[in-house]
Design a protein around this motif. Structure first.
Motif, short mmCIF file in Angstrom:
data_model
loop_
_atom_site.label_atom_id
_atom_site.label_comp_id
_atom_site.label_asym_id
_atom_site.label_seq_id
_atom_site.Cartn_x
_atom_site.Cartn_y
_atom_site.Cartn_z
N LEU A 103 0.82 -1.21 0.00
CA LEU A 103 0.00 0.00 0.00
C LEU A 103 0.86 1.26 0.00
CD1 LEU A 103 -2.71 -1.09 2.61
CD2 LEU A 103 -3.08 -0.75 0.16
N ALA A 104 1.94 1.24 0.79
CA ALA A 104 2.80 2.43 0.91
C ALA A 104 3.53 2.73 -0.39
CB ALA A 104 3.79 2.23 2.05
N LYS A 105 3.88 1.69 -1.15
CA LYS A 105 4.56 1.91 -2.42
C LYS A 105 3.67 2.66 -3.41
CE LYS A 105 7.70 -2.08 -2.35
NZ LYS A 105 8.01 -3.41 -2.95
N ARG A 106 2.36 2.56 -3.20
CA ARG A 106 1.40 3.23 -4.10
C ARG A 106 0.53 4.19 -3.30
NH1 ARG A 106 2.24 -1.96 -4.92
NH2 ARG A 106 2.79 -2.73 -6.99
N LYS A 107 1.13 4.85 -2.33
CA LYS A 107 0.38 5.73 -1.42
C LYS A 107 -0.43 6.76 -2.21
CE LYS A 107 4.52 8.59 -0.76
NZ LYS A 107 5.52 9.04 0.23
N GLY A 108 -1.67 6.92 -1.78
CA GLY A 108 -2.55 7.86 -2.44
C GLY A 108 -3.23 7.30 -3.67
N ARG A 109 -2.92 6.04 -4.02
CA ARG A 109 -3.55 5.40 -5.18
C ARG A 109 -4.19 4.09 -4.75
NH1 ARG A 109 1.19 4.58 -9.20
NH2 ARG A 109 2.38 4.45 -7.25
N ALA A 110 -5.25 3.74 -5.43
CA ALA A 110 -5.93 2.49 -5.11
C ALA A 110 -5.06 1.31 -5.53
CB ALA A 110 -7.28 2.42 -5.82
N VAL A 111 -5.01 0.30 -4.67
CA VAL A 111 -4.26 -0.92 -4.95
C VAL A 111 -5.26 -2.06 -5.09
CG1 VAL A 111 -2.47 -2.48 -4.15
CG2 VAL A 111 -2.33 -0.04 -3.59
N ARG B 151 -7.05 -5.59 -5.09
CA ARG B 151 -6.99 -6.72 -4.18
C ARG B 151 -6.03 -7.80 -4.72
NH1 ARG B 151 -10.37 -8.87 -0.27
NH2 ARG B 151 -11.80 -7.14 -0.61
N SER B 152 -6.06 -8.02 -6.03
CA SER B 152 -5.19 -9.04 -6.63
C SER B 152 -3.72 -8.69 -6.46
CB SER B 152 -5.52 -9.21 -8.11
OG SER B 152 -5.31 -8.00 -8.81
N MET B 153 -3.39 -7.39 -6.47
CA MET B 153 -2.01 -6.96 -6.28
C MET B 153 -1.57 -7.19 -4.84
SD MET B 153 -2.06 -3.43 -8.52
CE MET B 153 -0.33 -3.05 -8.22
N LEU B 154 -2.49 -6.98 -3.90
CA LEU B 154 -2.17 -7.24 -2.50
C LEU B 154 -1.96 -8.74 -2.26
CD1 LEU B 154 -4.62 -4.79 -0.69
CD2 LEU B 154 -2.15 -4.54 -0.97
N GLU B 155 -2.81 -9.55 -2.87
CA GLU B 155 -2.65 -11.00 -2.73
C GLU B 155 -1.31 -11.45 -3.29
OE1 GLU B 155 -6.08 -12.52 -4.71
OE2 GLU B 155 -7.38 -12.33 -2.95
N GLU B 156 -0.91 -10.87 -4.42
CA GLU B 156 0.37 -11.23 -5.03
C GLU B 156 1.54 -10.83 -4.14
OE1 GLU B 156 3.01 -9.56 -8.69
OE2 GLU B 156 0.92 -10.05 -9.16
N ALA B 157 1.39 -9.69 -3.43
CA ALA B 157 2.46 -9.20 -2.55
C ALA B 157 2.59 -10.03 -1.28
CB ALA B 157 2.21 -7.74 -2.19
N VAL B 158 1.50 -10.67 -0.86
CA VAL B 158 1.45 -11.32 0.45
C VAL B 158 1.59 -12.84 0.37
CG1 VAL B 158 0.00 -11.69 2.49
CG2 VAL B 158 0.09 -9.45 1.42
N TYR B 159 1.15 -13.43 -0.74
CA TYR B 159 1.15 -14.89 -0.86
C TYR B 159 1.95 -15.32 -2.08
CZ TYR B 159 -2.72 -14.55 2.44
OH TYR B 159 -3.49 -14.27 3.53
N ASN B 160 2.58 -16.49 -2.00
CA ASN B 160 3.23 -17.01 -3.20
C ASN B 160 2.19 -17.74 -4.05
OD1 ASN B 160 3.14 -19.85 -2.51
ND2 ASN B 160 4.86 -19.52 -1.13
#
Length: 223
Positions: A161-169, A171-180
């Protein structure tokens, strides 16, 4: 931080992934060069850990192929082939570092962090928003002069989220960042991480809020 591990010894791969996870480093693993190529096209990795002796070829052959595809991801070769001229060969073909087996996980971590401190690998040394300061190399979160301890998966969410602060992230991008890519993800997993993270940030007076963008994902912004 997310790494790609290309290693055909299952026990070593599992042990290494488990050790790295203790440092909030997510690892995708494959034992085949063909699969590795597809993974690098579909995902963005902070670094790649590459063995040489693989079931479908010489690991070093993967490096020029990756560069031709326009990927400049740092690569550390991890191999038992550690004679001086073998190291020279690996570095000449485009590897960023070369580490002989066996090795200490602590040394590997130090080498990964050294690579990511290079300007070309990590343009932004720290992520700042509100009172938050996130160091993506050393995986620390500070609020003012105090360190905020955050569980690994929540830390990965916060970094994304911080890498894209102020922009919508998405859900699929968050899942990719958190899970293999091999992990099964429960439908409400990201929501649960976000909920706990909101409480931690509010309790610590971080000066930021995580907002739900209906039908899209989440947004981190200064309050």
């Amino acid at each position: 931080m997310k790494l790609l591990l290309i290693e055909d010894e299952p026990e070593l791969a599992d042990a290494l992934a488990a050790a790295l996870s203790k440092h909030a480093i997510l690892t995708d693993h494959t034992s085949r060069l063909a699969d590795a190529h597809e993974l690098t096209l579909q995902n963005e990795y902070d670094a790649i850990l590459l063995d040489r002796r693989l079931s479908d070829g010489e690991g070093l052959d993967f490096i020029p192929k990756l560069r031709r595809a326009g990927k400049n991801t740092p690569i550390i070769v991890l191999t038992a082939r550690n004679q001086p001229m073998e190291r020279v060969e690996g570095l000449n073909v485009g590897a960023d570092d070369y580490l002989g087996k066996p090795f200490l996980v602590e040394e590997l971590l130090a080498r990964v962090r050294a690579l990511l401190r290079r300007p070309a690998a990590l343009p932004e040394q720290t992520l700042t928003i509100g009172r938050l300061l996130i160091d993506p190399v050393h995986l620390t979160v500070m609020i003012g002069s105090s360190r905020l301890d955050i569980p690994r998966r929540e830390l990965l969410v916060l970094q994304a989220l911080a890498k894209r602060k102020g922009r919508a992230v998405l859900r699929s991008m968050l899942e990719e960042a958190v899970y293999n890519y091999e992990e099964e993800i429960q439908s409400n997993a990201i929501d649960a991480h976000i909920s706990r993270l909101r409480k931690r940030l509010a309790a610590a007076g971080a000066g930021v809020g995580i907002h739900n963008i209906r039908g899209v994902g989440y947004l981190l912004k200064e309050e």
